[in-house]
Design a protein around this motif. Structure first.
Motif, PDB file in Angstrom:
ATOM      1  N   LEU A   1      -4.479  10.512  -8.304  1.00  0.00           N
ATOM      2  CA  LEU A   1      -4.094   9.519  -9.298  1.00  0.00           C
ATOM      3  C   LEU A   1      -5.282   8.595  -9.515  1.00  0.00           C
ATOM      4  O   LEU A   1      -5.878   8.112  -8.554  1.00  0.00           O
ATOM      5  N   MET A   2      -5.622   8.375 -10.760  1.00  0.00           N
ATOM      6  CA  MET A   2      -6.721   7.485 -11.121  1.00  0.00           C
ATOM      7  C   MET A   2      -6.134   6.352 -11.961  1.00  0.00           C
ATOM      8  O   MET A   2      -5.160   6.557 -12.679  1.00  0.00           O
ATOM      9  N   SER A   3      -6.764   5.193 -11.857  1.00  0.00           N
ATOM     10  CA  SER A   3      -6.283   4.068 -12.648  1.00  0.00           C
ATOM     11  C   SER A   3      -7.454   3.230 -13.134  1.00  0.00           C
ATOM     12  O   SER A   3      -8.461   3.095 -12.448  1.00  0.00           O
ATOM     13  N   ASP A   4      -7.268   2.659 -14.302  1.00  0.00           N
ATOM     14  CA  ASP A   4      -8.235   1.723 -14.856  1.00  0.00           C
ATOM     15  C   ASP A   4      -7.728   0.289 -14.706  1.00  0.00           C
ATOM     16  O   ASP A   4      -8.254  -0.637 -15.288  1.00  0.00           O
ATOM     17  N   GLY A   5      -6.687   0.125 -13.921  1.00  0.00           N
ATOM     18  CA  GLY A   5      -6.096  -1.188 -13.711  1.00  0.00           C
ATOM     19  C   GLY A   5      -4.897  -1.449 -14.598  1.00  0.00           C
ATOM     20  O   GLY A   5      -4.105  -2.335 -14.329  1.00  0.00           O
ATOM     21  N   ALA A   6      -4.775  -0.686 -15.660  1.00  0.00           N
ATOM     22  CA  ALA A   6      -3.641  -0.859 -16.570  1.00  0.00           C
ATOM     23  C   ALA A   6      -2.773   0.388 -16.617  1.00  0.00           C
ATOM     24  O   ALA A   6      -1.552   0.302 -16.631  1.00  0.00           O
ATOM     25  N   SER A   7      -3.392   1.558 -16.652  1.00  0.00           N
ATOM     26  CA  SER A   7      -2.663   2.821 -16.736  1.00  0.00           C
ATOM     27  C   SER A   7      -2.999   3.684 -15.534  1.00  0.00           C
ATOM     28  O   SER A   7      -4.023   3.490 -14.878  1.00  0.00           O
TER      29      SER A   7
ATOM     30  N   LEU B   1       7.230   6.458  -1.945  1.00  0.00           N
ATOM     31  CA  LEU B   1       7.215   5.056  -1.527  1.00  0.00           C
ATOM     32  C   LEU B   1       5.788   4.619  -1.188  1.00  0.00           C
ATOM     33  O   LEU B   1       5.341   3.536  -1.583  1.00  0.00           O
ATOM     34  N   LYS B   2       5.083   5.477  -0.471  1.00  0.00           N
ATOM     35  CA  LYS B   2       3.715   5.164  -0.059  1.00  0.00           C
ATOM     36  C   LYS B   2       2.781   5.094  -1.275  1.00  0.00           C
ATOM     37  O   LYS B   2       1.926   4.212  -1.359  1.00  0.00           O
ATOM     38  N   VAL B   3       2.958   5.994  -2.215  1.00  0.00           N
ATOM     39  CA  VAL B   3       2.167   5.971  -3.446  1.00  0.00           C
ATOM     40  C   VAL B   3       2.458   4.681  -4.219  1.00  0.00           C
ATOM     41  O   VAL B   3       1.529   4.004  -4.693  1.00  0.00           O
ATOM     42  N   ALA B   4       3.727   4.329  -4.341  1.00  0.00           N
ATOM     43  CA  ALA B   4       4.100   3.098  -5.055  1.00  0.00           C
ATOM     44  C   ALA B   4       3.458   1.883  -4.393  1.00  0.00           C
ATOM     45  O   ALA B   4       2.927   0.995  -5.081  1.00  0.00           O
TER      46      ALA B   4
ATOM     47  N   GLU C   1     -11.790  16.716 -13.889  1.00  0.00           N
ATOM     48  CA  GLU C   1     -10.963  15.722 -14.579  1.00  0.00           C
ATOM     49  C   GLU C   1     -11.268  14.310 -14.073  1.00  0.00           C
ATOM     50  O   GLU C   1     -11.314  13.361 -14.860  1.00  0.00           O
ATOM     51  N   VAL C   2     -11.494  14.189 -12.763  1.00  0.00           N
ATOM     52  CA  VAL C   2     -11.833  12.884 -12.187  1.00  0.00           C
ATOM     53  C   VAL C   2     -13.154  12.398 -12.774  1.00  0.00           C
ATOM     54  O   VAL C   2     -13.271  11.251 -13.222  1.00  0.00           O
TER      55      VAL C   2
ATOM     56  N   GLY D   1     -15.059   5.746 -18.463  1.00  0.00           N
ATOM     57  CA  GLY D   1     -14.817   4.374 -18.037  1.00  0.00           C
ATOM     58  C   GLY D   1     -13.373   4.054 -17.773  1.00  0.00           C
ATOM     59  O   GLY D   1     -12.980   2.891 -17.734  1.00  0.00           O
ATOM     60  N   GLN D   2     -12.543   5.081 -17.560  1.00  0.00           N
ATOM     61  CA  GLN D   2     -11.117   4.836 -17.371  1.00  0.00           C
ATOM     62  C   GLN D   2     -10.682   4.824 -15.915  1.00  0.00           C
ATOM     63  O   GLN D   2      -9.556   4.474 -15.623  1.00  0.00           O
ATOM     64  N   GLY D   3     -11.538   5.241 -15.003  1.00  0.00           N
ATOM     65  CA  GLY D   3     -11.113   5.303 -13.612  1.00  0.00           C
ATOM     66  C   GLY D   3     -11.763   4.231 -12.771  1.00  0.00           C
ATOM     67  O   GLY D   3     -12.970   4.228 -12.588  1.00  0.00           O
ATOM     68  N   MET D   4     -10.985   3.281 -12.314  1.00  0.00           N
ATOM     69  CA  MET D   4     -11.527   2.256 -11.424  1.00  0.00           C
ATOM     70  C   MET D   4     -11.271   2.616  -9.972  1.00  0.00           C
ATOM     71  O   MET D   4     -12.029   2.271  -9.111  1.00  0.00           O
ATOM     72  N   PHE D   5     -10.174   3.269  -9.699  1.00  0.00           N
ATOM     73  CA  PHE D   5      -9.888   3.687  -8.336  1.00  0.00           C
ATOM     74  C   PHE D   5      -9.124   5.001  -8.386  1.00  0.00           C
ATOM     75  O   PHE D   5      -8.513   5.358  -9.387  1.00  0.00           O
TER      76      PHE D   5
END
Length: 157
Positions: free
Chosen positions: A88-94, A52-55, A103-104, A111-115
């Motif tokens: 968990l890394m995200s580019d805003g879409a995936s 839940l917290k991750v979501a 890996e990070v 250029g795939q990790g924004m956060f």
């Protein structure tokens, strides 16, 4: 004896509203996995509340509910020690799973990790939050009927 958490306690610990909790349970994003509490209501386990917290964190960063569902489904049922090693890394879409600093870095260089969201950190926050909300202990297995057990033994023995 294990413990589970009622909806309001899960909301407090995960930082979500009861409306979100209800919607996510109804749509299957995160359902309570502890079958029955003392008063018969299903309860949320510690891993349920982590999901839940991750979501919530992913939602706050603008990730679509579809991508959040994919990420949560991917994490569901994994042991706590595995979850603690994931970022968990995200580019805003995936959303991408990383299990090592390399890996990070690789993801960032492409250029795939924004956060990033380190689940070990989220787990520690959750444990602190759950220290101030009430848990409900689950009853142990029903007591064995000693007389019935002896009768069965006589018939089969």
């Amino acid at each position: 004896m294990d413990a589970g958490y009622r909806g309001p306690a899960a909301c407090t610990a995960a930082g979500i509203t009861y409306r979100q909790l209800d919607y996510w349970a109804r749509t299957g994003l995160v359902r309570p996995s502890v079958p029955v509490g003392v008063q018969g209501a299903p309860l949320y386990s510690l891993p349920d509340i982590l999901l839940l917290k991750v979501a919530k964190r992913l939602l706050d960063t603008g990730i679509s509910l579809q991508q959040i569902r994919t990420a949560v489904d991917h994490l569901r049922g994994r042991p706590a020690q595995d979850l603690a090693r994931i970022t968990l890394m995200s580019d805003g879409a995936s959303v991408y799973e990383c299990t090592s600093p390399e890996e990070v870095i690789d993801l960032m260089q492409r250029g795939q990790g924004m956060f990033g969201l380190a689940l070990a950190h989220v787990w520690r926050e959750l444990e602190e939050a759950l220290g101030v909300v009430p848990a409900e202990e689950l009853p142990d297995a029903p007591p064995v009927d000693e007389l019935a057990r002896r009768r069965r033994e006589r018939r089969t023995g």
